[in-house]
Write a protein that holds these residues in place. Structure first.
Motif, mmCIF file in Angstrom:
data_model
loop_
_atom_site.group_PDB
_atom_site.id
_atom_site.type_symbol
_atom_site.label_atom_id
_atom_site.label_comp_id
_atom_site.label_asym_id
_atom_site.label_seq_id
_atom_site.Cartn_x
_atom_site.Cartn_y
_atom_site.Cartn_z
ATOM 1 N N PHE A 141 0.831 -1.207 0.000
ATOM 2 C CA PHE A 141 0.000 0.000 0.000
ATOM 3 C C PHE A 141 0.865 1.256 0.000
ATOM 4 O O PHE A 141 0.582 2.228 -0.716
ATOM 5 N N ASP A 145 0.733 4.144 -2.586
ATOM 6 C CA ASP A 145 0.393 5.496 -2.135
ATOM 7 C C ASP A 145 1.375 6.499 -2.751
ATOM 8 O O ASP A 145 0.986 7.594 -3.177
ATOM 9 N N ASN A 259 -8.772 -5.069 1.374
ATOM 10 C CA ASN A 259 -9.122 -4.142 2.467
ATOM 11 C C ASN A 259 -8.455 -2.779 2.293
ATOM 12 O O ASN A 259 -9.056 -1.744 2.569
ATOM 13 N N GLN B 357 -12.461 -5.069 10.976
ATOM 14 C CA GLN B 357 -12.409 -5.388 9.546
ATOM 15 C C GLN B 357 -12.077 -4.160 8.703
ATOM 16 O O GLN B 357 -11.576 -4.279 7.590
ATOM 17 N N THR B 360 -7.785 -1.165 8.086
ATOM 18 C CA THR B 360 -6.851 -0.807 7.011
ATOM 19 C C THR B 360 -7.537 0.006 5.913
ATOM 20 O O THR B 360 -6.913 0.869 5.300
ATOM 21 N N GLY B 361 -8.827 -0.247 5.709
ATOM 22 C CA GLY B 361 -9.558 0.543 4.715
ATOM 23 C C GLY B 361 -9.640 2.004 5.127
ATOM 24 O O GLY B 361 -9.414 2.910 4.315
ATOM 25 N N ALA B 364 -6.196 3.575 4.805
ATOM 26 C CA ALA B 364 -5.899 3.894 3.406
ATOM 27 C C ALA B 364 -6.569 5.207 2.990
ATOM 28 O O ALA B 364 -5.952 6.073 2.360
ATOM 29 N N ARG B 367 -4.773 8.190 4.822
ATOM 30 C CA ARG B 367 -3.411 8.412 4.321
ATOM 31 C C ARG B 367 -3.423 9.001 2.923
ATOM 32 O O ARG B 367 -2.667 9.906 2.619
ATOM 33 N N ARG B 368 -4.287 8.479 2.073
ATOM 34 C CA ARG B 368 -4.357 9.008 0.706
ATOM 35 C C ARG B 368 -4.770 10.472 0.702
ATOM 36 O O ARG B 368 -4.458 11.209 -0.226
ATOM 37 N N ALA B 373 -1.753 8.479 9.598
ATOM 38 C CA ALA B 373 -2.652 7.561 10.315
ATOM 39 C C ALA B 373 -1.925 6.281 10.685
ATOM 40 O O ALA B 373 -1.243 5.687 9.860
ATOM 41 N N PHE B 375 -2.252 2.488 13.229
ATOM 42 C CA PHE B 375 -3.172 1.583 13.916
ATOM 43 C C PHE B 375 -2.352 0.560 14.674
ATOM 44 O O PHE B 375 -1.128 0.472 14.471
#
Lengths: 456, 456
Positions: A141, A145, A259, B357, B360-361, B364, B367-368, B373, B375
């Motif tokens: 990722f 990115d 994900n 769940q 990570t979504g 993403a 961050r984009r 960010a 976790f």
């Protein structure tokens, strides 16, 4: 006596350096927002550090030398051994997982060619201390990115993902023995770089029929898109074109790729094995989709390396991305911004001899307040010539000093807006008041307005 | 097998790297606002490049090696030869004056000691193509601007300024012949590093009485403050303590130093000659006022060097400032900020399995959009443990995902402010609307408020 830069190295004049900084800034920004922290190490390391990881053969690819204490040293050809050494030395003190990035310059004593120089920059990101497929996917990722940050699209570049264990299983099913495995990996890694006959000879040496890799050659050439976990659940024909051996090792990663929302950037390609023997799990390379150039980036999981350098057993995953191929790809796609060199906020002009006495004093005042201020080194007081020099420098404002400009409290300067067509001009006092210096405040306010307009 | 960093080199773990970046950012920011543009060159150069400038003796101080084509190469011990080579190669294409800065890593094969390592960083600023004393003073101003930027004060560090021609004239008046001049300069340069007897022997060799340097030894020890042009005009006793020989060569510079407003940072000291033979005009060093450490920076005018490297005659002035002594001085003065490592904007927490769940979504997505960010890699869903991890990471906000968090348009997350005592919490929809993603917009607005509060 004229000298040139050594073969395979580069001089970065201001335009090239501006691009280099733009790229380094993007690498750094993307790394930080993905939670990586920056590290650096020495430009040279003990020669043995590289032998331990890559064997005796690496020595020929290194620039190496002895110091006066007869220690054998080498300029770093990659950053991973330094990273492994640093982590091994502090393993117990570092909170896990360790997420580090670095932007070292690296040197390799190889023949310079397109996409390959003797000195280059490489962005490295590594996650050490977790074997979670989340970390594998997060590395991918982070690379994606960066590509998106530089305005590349998933139809232009692709992450090609493979897995050492999947490849190994297929080779083993085809009859390749354990001790032939490294040679087999090397052969597959070189497949697209060598003539078909040489590949065939290599297969024979491994005890395989030149045309007899059967399921394997078909399989590793077969590229299917990432996101198969999702596709599988809706596509009844899935099993017929997605070989079953891939699922077991790739499915946990695939789920995380979905994900993270980057399935459209990724595909599986079991022809990717990476030459380096130390990978133990997933491996990946990023390629331009037309395939004309070398890989933009490469990486994978290397769970044994920290131990090899004297640390505790620590699983690890990471990748490296060089500046040379990346710059070529961006240049081909027209994605290198044309002018990256910042123009000054202010160009200071002495329009009369008396005004000119104060040029450097005003420059000092503005610079100390954080403003980018330049002036002419010419002795001319011709206003239109000096305004042209200011415009050529790309200045936002001209500050014009003349006979009204004195160091007393009644001194004044003219400010000319160089980016509006009518060249708006205003007089500003050159004095200190309770809010600070009036000229500084005036210009800071103007520049803040610019920023807000860009931001909004 | 354990490895260490080579003798005299450094590993930059995240805390050390954060300081290094802070320093490099300051160097870069000050350079740019003073109108310098950044350049870089190769980490190694032809060995001859250094011999041309410094003679055969330099070879012992270099890390040198041969490539496979038997070219003799050396890791750069300084940047000036690279700069001169680059300018000589493009002299006619470059607009003048050329104002360049660089932040190279340099290597010297010397014995590591306090303030001196085998690999270090050096900030270089050079103005090439003008012989104006404005350029001399601007180099000194730029160095002072950096010192002030790092919160040093003029009572803590001083620029000690001398002039080659002034020193030469005094030596010549004392009977030192033209061909003894280089040896005389070297002796004076080493005066504070060698025992008095060795200094006396050196004087005898030059044909001077051990105690007979007369006016010279007195003069060059005599330090008087910069700004003498102004003092002279108001002080009737000036001539009695300011020797006349200094005026002629130093007055044009002194006037500019006063104009730039940095007279309080500067003093004249004719004991400063700089060991390097290539200086032709002013020379200066920056020292901590207690004098305990090596120089923080050194530089001067070198009008013959570009020609030596095959370019046209081009006057030049510049200086270099290393990171090692500077860091020691700042550390001694308590001027190294305690925590330079940026905490994340957001720490994402999965408080339930279903919420997890989406970790990570959501990462993403944030961050984009440019947000930093992080976790947890732990599998726990214990909210208070995860909130502690978020706080330990220095996060500004926690984004909490639970069973209400779905990918549908009715999904929601909780946002907790980790920097207010009451830990204010708000629910935000996890969906796209006409302004973009609601969670991203919400967090961006909050972070912008922080910025405005800091700025205002």
């Amino acid at each position: 006596m004229k000298f040139q830069a050594p073969k395979g190295t580069r001089d970065f004049y201001p335009p090239q350096m501006a691009w280099r900084n733009y790229l380094e800034d993007a690498w750094r920004r993307v790394s930080v927002r993905n939670g990586f922290e920056e590290v650096e190490g020495p430009i040279f390391e003990p020669l043995d550090l590289y032998k331990v990881k890559s064997g005796e053969a690496i020595v020929n690819e290194l620039f190496h030398f002895e110091d006066r204490g007869e220690r054998e040293l080498a300029i770093r050809p990659e950053f991973t051994p330094t990273l492994a050494r640093m982590i091994a030395a502090q393993a117990n003190a570092l909170p896990r997982p360790i997420k580090w990035f670095s932007i070292p310059n690296l040197c390799r004593a190889e023949r310079p060619q397109r996409g390959r120089l003797r000195e280059f920059l490489q962005w490295n990101c590594d996650i050490v201390g977790t074997d979670s497929p989340v970390a594998d996917a997060e590395c991918i990722f982070t690379a994606v990115d960066l590509l998106a940050e530089l305005k590349l699209r998933p139809d232009q570049v692709k992450v090609r993902i493979s897995h050492r264990q999947a490849v190994q299983r297929i080779l083993s099913d085809s009859g390749v023995s354990e001790d032939q495995m490294p040679a087999a990996f090397e052969l597959i890694d070189r497949r697209e770089k060598i003539p078909p006959e040489e590949f065939a000879t290599g297969l024979t040496k491994l005890g395989l029929e030149p045309d007899g890799l059967g399921e394997f050659t078909t399989s590793f050439q077969q590229r299917y898109n990432a996101g198969f976990t999702e596709k599988k659940s809706v596509d009844p024909d899935w099993e017929t074109y997605c070989p079953s051996w891939g699922h077991e090792v790739l499915e946990p990663l695939d789920r995380q790729i979905v994900n993270f929302g980057i399935a459209d950037w990724c595909e599986y390609d079991l022809g990717i094995v990476r030459g380096l023997a130390y990978y133990t799990g997933i491996v990946f390379e990023i390629h331009e989709t037309t395939g004309a150039l070398r890989a933009l980036a490469g990486g994978g999981r290397y769970d044994k390396l920290i131990e090899l350098f004297g640390g505790p057993p620590m699983p690890a995953v990471g990748f490296g991305m060089g500046d040379v191929v990346l710059t070529e790809v961006l240049s081909d796609k027209g994605l290198i911004p044309p002018d990256l060199r910042p123009g000054p906020d202010v160009f200071i002009i002495g329009a009369t001899e008396q005004g000119a006495q104060h040029i450097t004093g005003v420059a000092a005042l503005l610079r100390r307040a954080g403003l980018h201020a330049r002036f002419s080194y010419k002795t001319t007081r011709n206003l239109s010539k000096l305004l042209r020099e200011a415009a050529d420098a790309g200045a936002r404002f001209a500050v014009i000093l003349d006979d009204r400009t004195t160091s007393s409290s009644t001194g004044a300067v003219a400010i000319k807006d160089l980016q509006t067509k009518d060249g708006q001009q205003a007089d500003v006092a050159l004095a200190w008041n309770s809010n600070g210096h009036s000229l500084v405040r005036h210009l800071q306010n103007k520049l803040r307005q610019d920023l807000n307009q860009q931001g909004g």
